[in-house]
Design an enzyme around this catalytic site. Structure first.
Site, PDB file in Angstrom:
ATOM      1  N   SER A 589       0.840  -1.194   0.000  1.00 59.31           N
ATOM      2  CA  SER A 589       0.000   0.000   0.000  1.00 59.31           C
ATOM      3  C   SER A 589       0.879   1.251   0.000  1.00 59.31           C
ATOM      4  O   SER A 589       1.658   1.456  -0.933  1.00 59.31           O
ATOM      5  CB  SER A 589      -0.949  -0.033   1.200  1.00 59.31           C
ATOM      6  N   ASP A 664      -9.359  -4.333  -6.032  1.00 61.52           N
ATOM      7  CA  ASP A 664      -8.982  -3.427  -4.940  1.00 61.52           C
ATOM      8  C   ASP A 664      -9.849  -2.170  -5.012  1.00 61.52           C
ATOM      9  O   ASP A 664      -9.666  -1.326  -5.892  1.00 61.52           O
ATOM     10  CB  ASP A 664      -7.492  -3.072  -5.067  1.00 61.52           C
ATOM     11  N   HIS A 696      -7.778  -5.042  -1.474  1.00 63.49           N
ATOM     12  CA  HIS A 696      -6.504  -4.464  -1.028  1.00 63.49           C
ATOM     13  C   HIS A 696      -5.703  -5.425  -0.145  1.00 63.49           C
ATOM     14  O   HIS A 696      -4.484  -5.340  -0.077  1.00 63.49           O
ATOM     15  CB  HIS A 696      -6.791  -3.161  -0.266  1.00 63.49           C
TER      16      HIS A 696
END
Length: 719
Positions: A589, A664, A696
């Protein structure tokens, strides 16, 4: 001398043999549950202050039970309700205010990070009967204070279900997918303000305050879902990217007896991140914040006539964080946390909003507020005053005097207090000790009993090759940064080892913490057993070192964080036992953005990077998060573009693995697709993987095992 030499050889041989007898951690161990930790799930104090409840689960046969335990003895008093017969398997519970009813969640289906759909039941603790709230899956049900009704959201409208008559009343009528949402938040509020239920009963159940979101003009994001069907389909939802239009949010008041709804005029309020009723049933607190998120206002709304008055406000040169650290005391004076003196601390305000006193102070952070003991006039909290990588539990008088240390063992301590503040259950862990649950006296922190200690896991891990994290600080760019390092169990300082760095680096985050191992830590241990040194450093912009350290990255996300990680790599590479030609970095991320940037901007330092679900341009991320730290793209174009790696793909020299989930909803796969295209057009060699329909977290079935197998192979082949 000869004898000493023989003893040395024997000892070395013994240590080598004992180490050889240890098992190495495998990916299957990590991702198939070999190191599962026991917890006390959904621990809550009963109102009597002498008992607490815990949700217990059995795997075979699959069942759940809500059990009551006595604090003093830790013995089970009774099973309040268990899944059997008319009671289906339930995964969470909520008591009514008087504890005569309990709301049970079943058939839970995730929507986004926090939001859920489910079938809910109300169990009558006294009558021992159970009532289904709705035949359809609903969101965020909430019992009224007297337990006579349940308010909930279905298809973007709010309903009230009366338990006595079994009648359901619809109180909003305009809910519509992609347009109007009543009583629950839109995607960006859920993700960035971290709440879903956007309605609340007042203290006597006569009013329901709720938020209404008009997202008609919010741009639509669509992603392909591949599934098992012949044709994929597009999943669509409203997602405001940086600089784009947000939902228009308004506050409304529903009168339960009259059955009508009125509007509350909050002027030009842009975001409404929190609503909370005071103890007075006619007083509602409402927090608003402007689009730049640097000016927070808390209003008091009179529920009789919806008159609005300003109660409190805070401003910051960068941004003001939204938290849940607001508690109204019996007279509606309130406790609040703020960074206004440079560190997050507790403040006490009168019911008129005037400051009474700053309760805590010092060059450390309050990390959790636990509650206020009205009888003893004491406040209970968690903080980092024993060092920023540790957490301790403390109490202090509301006047800021007579502070007591309750739980301060080196590591991470957390507490769940009884309603009477007579006892608390301490949750402790460290980098070398799995979770331990112990009973303590709240008055002085004295330990009374061990409730659960995870000894089984501890003993199991004794047969594995593990190397403890070594905590230290490293001086980088004028700051002493927190660091941990894992070395191979048979570490030899005369040898050279490849270095793999791990980080996240997001604003206010912390990866260097003295707490028990997560799945990434087990993977790092596995790599250490294969001859790698793994290190993690929290650079500028991370948390627990004060407001200024955290907010130095304002308007330039990833710039200073990248500079720090590159400088760390250079400094560590000078150590005699680090091979300076074998330095890698990875992250997920925000950390994926970081690892990508480090490989490109530090191409003379890093030979390898792995980026999982990375942001590659803040222009693609949502309004609330991104604009909090960067303002809008129109206001700060350089801040958005100067550190977006697909703008300089020609800098790639090392080995690069890019991974993303196509489903995602948070960091869209668009980020990786743009990075891939930029690298292709720059004719750069790299590896990439897309996991179909994964969000995600990139998990489900064997997904994590496959992902970390790929990452492990990439590390071994390229570092």
């Amino acid at each position: 001398m000869g004898n000493k030499f023989l003893i040395y050889i024997f000892t070395l041989g013994f240590l080598t043999l004992s180490q050889a007898q240890k098992k190495k951690i495998t990916l299957e161990d990590i991702w198939q549950g070999s190191f599962r930790t026991e917890y006390m799930d959904a621990l809550r104090s009963m109102k009597n202050g002498t008992d607490y409840t815990v949700l217990n689960f059995n795997r075979s046969p699959r069942s759940s039970s809500l059990d009551k335990y006595n604090y003093e003895t830790s013995e089970k008093v009774e099973t309040i309700v268990a899944s059997s017969g008319d009671v289906p398997f339930f995964s969470s519970y909520t008591f009514s205010k008087d504890e005569t009813k309990v709301l049970l969640a079943t058939e839970i289906e995730p929507i986004f990070r926090h939001s859920r759909l489910g079938v809910y039941y109300v169990y009558d603790v006294v009558g021992k009967n159970i009532i289904k709230v709705s035949d359809q899956k609903i969101q965020e049900p909430l019992l009224s204070p007297d337990g006579s009704a349940v308010a909930y959201v279905q298809n973007n409208n709010i309903y009230v279900f009366d338990l006595a008559s079994r009648a359901t009343k619809q109180i909003t009528l305009d809910g519509s997918k992609g347009a109007i949402i009543n009583g629950v938040t839109d995607w960006v509020y859920e993700e960035e303000f971290a709440f879903v239920r956007a309605f609340a009963w007042n203290s006597n159940g006569s009013k329901i305050a709720f938020l209404r979101f008009d997202e008609s003009n919010v741009p639509l994001y669509a992603m392909d879902v591949y599934g098992q069907n012949l044709y994929p389909f597009q999943y669509e939802f409203k997602y405001p990217k940086a600089g784009e239009e947000n939902a228009t949010v308004s506050l409304h008041m529903y009168d339960v007896s009259a059955g009508n709804t009125s509007d509350v005029d909050l002027g030009n309020a842009y975001y409404i991140p929190r609503i909370k009723w005071k103890n007075n049933p006619n007083e509602l607190s409402v927090q608003t914040i402007n689009r730049h998120q640097n000016h927070l206002k808390m209003y008091s709304v009179n529920a009789k006539d919806n008159a609005v008055t300003l109660l409190h406000e805070e401003k910051d040169a960068a941004y003001v964080d939204i938290t849940d650290d607001l508690t109204f005391l019996p007279d509606d004076s309130f406790i609040w946390t703020s960074e206004q003196d440079g560190f997050n601390h507790i403040y006490l305000y009168g019911q008129d909003g005037k400051l009474k006193n700053q309760v805590t102070q010092g060059p450390w952070e309050v990390t959790a507020y636990y509650g206020y003991d009205e009888k003893r006039k004491r406040i209970y909290y968690q903080s980092s005053e024993n060092g920023s990588i540790n957490r301790g539990v403390f109490s202090i008088g509301a006047n800021g005097k007579k502070k007591k240390t309750l739980s301060a063992k080196q590591g991470t301590n957390g507490a769940a207090f009884s309603a009477s503040f007579t006892y608390y259950i301490n949750t402790y862990s460290s980098a070398t000790a799995p979770y331990q649950f112990t009973l303590h006296q709240a008055s002085d922190g004295k330990q009374l009993k061990v409730i659960k200690d995870n000894n089984t896991l501890d003993q199991k891990l004794e047969s594995y090759e593990l190397s403890p994290k070594e905590f230290s600080t490293i001086s980088i760019n004028g700051n002493d940064l927190n660091m941990w390092m894992i070395k191979p169990a048979d570490f030899d300082p005369s040898k050279e080892y490849p270095l793999l760095m791990f980080q996240y680096s997001g604003p206010g985050s912390q990866q260097v913490a003295n707490r028990w191992l997560g799945s990434n830590d087990y993977w790092h241990e596995m790599l250490a057993s294969e001859g790698y040194i793994v290190a993690c450093v929290d650079g500028r912009g991370t948390g627990l070192k004060g407001r200024d350290f955290k907010k130095v990255t304002y308007m330039n996300l990833v710039k200073y964080e990248t500079e720090d990680q590159i400088a760390v790599a250079k400094k560590l590479s000078k150590l005699p036992y680090i091979d300076e030609n074998r330095t890698g970095i990875w992250g997920w991320s925000y950390g994926g953005h970081m690892s990508t940037n480090c490989l490109l901007k530090g191409n003379d330092v890093f030979e390898m990077a792995i980026a999982v679900a990375p942001v590659t341009s803040w222009r693609f991320y949502d309004t609330i998060y991104t604009e909090r730290f960067m303002r809008t793209p129109a206001e700060n174009p350089a801040g958005y573009d100067d550190n977006s790696p697909f703008n300089y793909p020609e800098l790639l020299k090392g080995k690069y693995l890019l991974v993303h989930g196509s489903g995602d909803d948070n960091v869209h796969v668009q980020n990786s697709m743009r990075m891939i295209e930029a690298l292709v057009q720059a004719n750069k060699d790299f590896e990439w993987a897309i996991y179909p329909d994964k969000n995600h977290g990139i998990y489900g079935g064997n997904t994590r095992l496959h992902l970390f197998s790929k990452m492990t192979k990439f590390v071994k082949e390229n570092l």
